[in-house]
Design an enzyme around this catalytic site. Structure first.
Site, short mmCIF file in Angstrom:
data_model
loop_
_atom_site.label_atom_id
_atom_site.label_comp_id
_atom_site.label_asym_id
_atom_site.label_seq_id
_atom_site.Cartn_x
_atom_site.Cartn_y
_atom_site.Cartn_z
N ALA A 1 41.48 36.62 46.63
CA ALA A 1 41.27 37.81 47.10
C ALA A 1 41.34 39.07 46.43
CB ALA A 1 41.87 37.84 48.47
N ARG A 8 42.34 45.24 36.41
CA ARG A 8 42.36 45.27 34.84
C ARG A 8 41.01 44.87 34.14
NH1 ARG A 8 48.09 42.67 34.78
NH2 ARG A 8 47.39 41.97 37.06
N ARG A 39 -18.41 30.64 18.35
CA ARG A 39 -18.26 31.89 17.38
C ARG A 39 -19.38 32.59 16.87
NH1 ARG A 39 -15.69 28.41 12.55
NH2 ARG A 39 -17.70 28.04 11.70
N ASN A 64 56.61 32.53 35.62
CA ASN A 64 55.91 31.76 36.64
C ASN A 64 54.47 31.86 36.48
OD1 ASN A 64 55.18 31.13 39.38
ND2 ASN A 64 55.33 33.40 40.02
C1 UD1 Z 1 51.34 36.81 39.94
C2 UD1 Z 1 52.61 36.68 40.40
C3 UD1 Z 1 53.48 36.37 39.09
C4 UD1 Z 1 52.97 35.31 37.98
C5 UD1 Z 1 51.56 35.68 37.75
C6 UD1 Z 1 50.72 34.51 36.99
C7 UD1 Z 1 53.13 37.19 42.57
C8 UD1 Z 1 53.96 38.36 43.41
N1 UD1 Z 1 53.27 37.35 41.16
O1 UD1 Z 1 51.26 38.16 39.35
O2 UD1 Z 1 55.04 35.79 39.31
O3 UD1 Z 1 53.59 35.37 36.76
O4 UD1 Z 1 50.85 35.75 39.26
O5 UD1 Z 1 49.49 34.74 36.50
O6 UD1 Z 1 52.67 36.46 42.87
N2 UD1 Z 1 45.58 37.84 45.23
C9 UD1 Z 1 45.15 37.73 46.59
N3 UD1 Z 1 45.50 38.59 47.47
C10 UD1 Z 1 46.49 39.90 47.18
C11 UD1 Z 1 46.80 39.79 45.77
C12 UD1 Z 1 46.40 38.69 45.04
O7 UD1 Z 1 44.44 36.94 46.73
O8 UD1 Z 1 46.78 40.31 48.14
C13 UD1 Z 1 45.36 36.74 44.12
C14 UD1 Z 1 44.42 37.30 43.01
O9 UD1 Z 1 43.05 37.17 43.44
C15 UD1 Z 1 44.74 36.51 41.88
C16 UD1 Z 1 46.44 35.83 42.35
O10 UD1 Z 1 46.34 36.17 43.74
O11 UD1 Z 1 43.79 35.01 41.96
C17 UD1 Z 1 47.42 36.66 41.65
O12 UD1 Z 1 47.34 38.07 41.73
P1 UD1 Z 1 47.47 39.15 40.61
O13 UD1 Z 1 47.65 40.23 41.35
O14 UD1 Z 1 46.78 38.79 39.40
O15 UD1 Z 1 49.29 38.77 40.55
P2 UD1 Z 1 49.96 38.84 39.02
O16 UD1 Z 1 50.39 40.59 39.04
O17 UD1 Z 1 49.04 38.41 37.81
CA CA Z 2 47.05 37.58 37.55
#
Ligand code: UD1
Ligand code: CA
Length: 454
Positions: A10, A15, A437, A166
């Site tokens: 979602a 970025r 032709r 993680n």
């Molecule tokens: C997240 C993890 C981090 C991990 C990293 C690995 C958390 C808080 N952090 O950080 O520990 O090292 O992934 O790649 O979990 N998403 C939703 N709804 C939201 C927010 C995010 O569906 O409200 C989904 C995004 O689409 C994505 C995934 O969750 O597929 C991760 O979200 P992202 O914001 O990229 O998290 P990171 O900051 O990368």
């Molecule tokens: Ca991510």
């Protein structure tokens, strides 16, 4: 315990700096999310739920498979909040496996190992050691025990020095997960409900939490920007080419080829540099693809050679054909065996039977070309009158001279010869020479024009 897979997709992906939702950014020609789904499906889960939100219906409508349960997270308040949206429909007796839509290179082998290593009624987190852990959540251990996960933005300098991170992949008993998620707080640097906080809650509740290390950092990389997307693309390409080399396919340079779809190869196939394969492509035994070719949704028969710089889409060949250099095969171009198509030739929706040659500067569209036909340079099938398309039929062993216009609908009989420069609008008799032709003439005493004022 039956498995429920929850895929988070979602997030906006700020970025990426793109209008396209992050999980729809493409990797090897398919949305990132499709790669995660392929892996998820291989695990034979009881159900697969995808949480979508940013980009609205474009995500489910692009991916669209019926075996998925789509759950809307209308506002994105973090990964914990996202998983929460999927909980009402996740049976509490199941084991929940959480995957991220932006971690697309995971393999079935790693996930299977993670599931096997998850304690009964316990929690497991897939982790990896990174030289540069910047941006990821860090795994906080007390001795061997995992006691929590702290996000980059919330970490103390000492925690930032931790190199075990993680990956986002987690296994939890669904019922307990639901309870923990209800108690999340967003009192953190990003004001979000973090899924990662459930780890500390589980530890507090005396649940066995395991950190299972992935062996390969590429497999678990999270893709947040175009640079990481490009890195993942190269890694995935290398994986696809490795698989093909293991099957015996030869590459001039494994780093200079792109497979955006499914490439199936027979024995002793050789692929030179800068070949791009899209969609479903198959290359028969002993076929050779020279440099700089784009081949999309096509089937090249055994022994077929595609010389450099061709564009081939929706085409098929039988055995031992030669195409190019600089040829264009469009949808519906079907060559039988031993057919030659040379430079600057375009073929569309046409069949060409055994042994025919179309070697130079020619357009063949909506045609049926027989066997043993020779089409001279600069021949055009005039298949379109501005409103409708018409068919050209050329019988076996016909010889079409250079610079001929075949105005369709028209039929050239078997063994007919068409004189160079002809415009053919009526049927040409079998076995005869047909010309269409103007006669050559000389205007005696004609004067060249002279530039005015000189
Ligand atoms: C997240 C993890 C981090 C991990 C990293 C690995 C958390 C808080 N952090 O950080 O520990 O090292 O992934 O790649 O979990 N998403 C939703 N709804 C939201 C927010 C995010 O569906 O409200 C989904 C995004 O689409 C994505 C995934 O969750 O597929 C991760 O979200 P992202 O914001 O990229 O998290 P990171 O900051 O990368
Ligand atoms: Ca991510």
């Amino acid at each position: 315990m039956p498995l429920s897979i929850i895929i988070l997709a979602a997030g906006q992906g700020t970025r990426m700096r793109s209008d396209l939702p992050k999980v729809l950014q493409t990797l090897a020609g398919r949305p990132m999310l499709s790669h995660v789904l392929e892996c998820a499906r291989a695990l034979q889960a009881a159900d697969i739920c995808v949480v979508y939100g940013h980009g609205g219906e474009t995500v489910p409508s692009t991916i669209g498979q019926e075996d998925l349960r789509w759950v809307l997270q209308a506002e994105q308040h973090g990964t914990g909040h996202a998983v929460q949206q999927a909980m009402p429909e996740t049976p509490p007796g199941n084991r929940a496996l959480i995957l991220f839509g932006d971690v697309p290179l995971l393999t079935v082998a790693t996930l299977t190992r993670l599931l096997e290593d998850t304690p009964a009624d316990g929690v497991a987190v897939l982790t990896v050691d990174l030289h540069d852990p910047y941006g990821y959540g860090r795994i906080v251990r007390d001795g061997e025990r995992v006691v929590g996960i702290v996000e980059q933005k919330d970490a103390t300098p000492a925690q930032r020095a931790i190199t075990e991170i993680n990956t986002g992949v987690m296994v939890c008993p669904a019922g307990r997960l639901g309870d923990w998620l209800q108690n999340l707080s967003n009192d953190n640097a990003q004001g979000e409900y973090y899924l990662t906080d459930v780890v500390a809650m589980a530890v507090r509740d005396g649940v066995d939490v395991r950190g299972v290390k992935a062996s390969n950092r590429i497999e678990v990389m999270g893709i947040n920007d175009k640079k990481q997307l490009a890195e993942a693309e190269r890694a995935l390409q290398a994986r696809l080419v490795d698989e093909l080399m293991a099957e015996g396919v030869g590459f001039a340079d494994p780093a200079r080829v792109d497979i955006r779809g499914k490439l199936t190869c027979g024995k002793d196939v050789f692929i030179d540099v800068n070949a791009v394969f899209e969609g479903d492509v198959s290359l028969g035994d002993g076929s050779r693809i020279e440099s700089n070719n784009l081949i999309r949704d096509s089937k090249m028969g055994p022994g077929t050679v595609v010389h450099s710089n061709c564009h081939i889409e929706g085409a098929t060949t039988g055995r031992d054909c030669e195409i190019g250099p600089f040829a264009r095969m469009r949808p519906g171009a079907a060559l039988s065996n031993n057919v030659k198509v040379g430079n600057f030739v375009e073929i569309k929706k046409s069949t060409v039977a055994d042994g025919s040659k179309i070697n130079h500067l020619t357009y063949i569209g909506d045609a049926e070309v027989g066997a043993g036909v020779n089409v001279g340079a600069g021949t055009i099938t005039c298949n379109y009158d501005g409103a409708n398309k018409y068919k050209t039929t050329i019988g076996d062993d016909a010889f079409i001279g250079s610079g001929v216009n075949l105005v369709a609908p028209v039929e050239i009989g078997k063994g007919a010869t068409i004189g160079a420069g002809s415009t053919i609008t009526k049927p040409a008799a079998a076995g005869e020479l047909t010309l269409g032709r103007a006669k050559q003439m000389t205007i005696k005493g004609w004067k060249k024009p002279v530039k005015k004022g000189s």
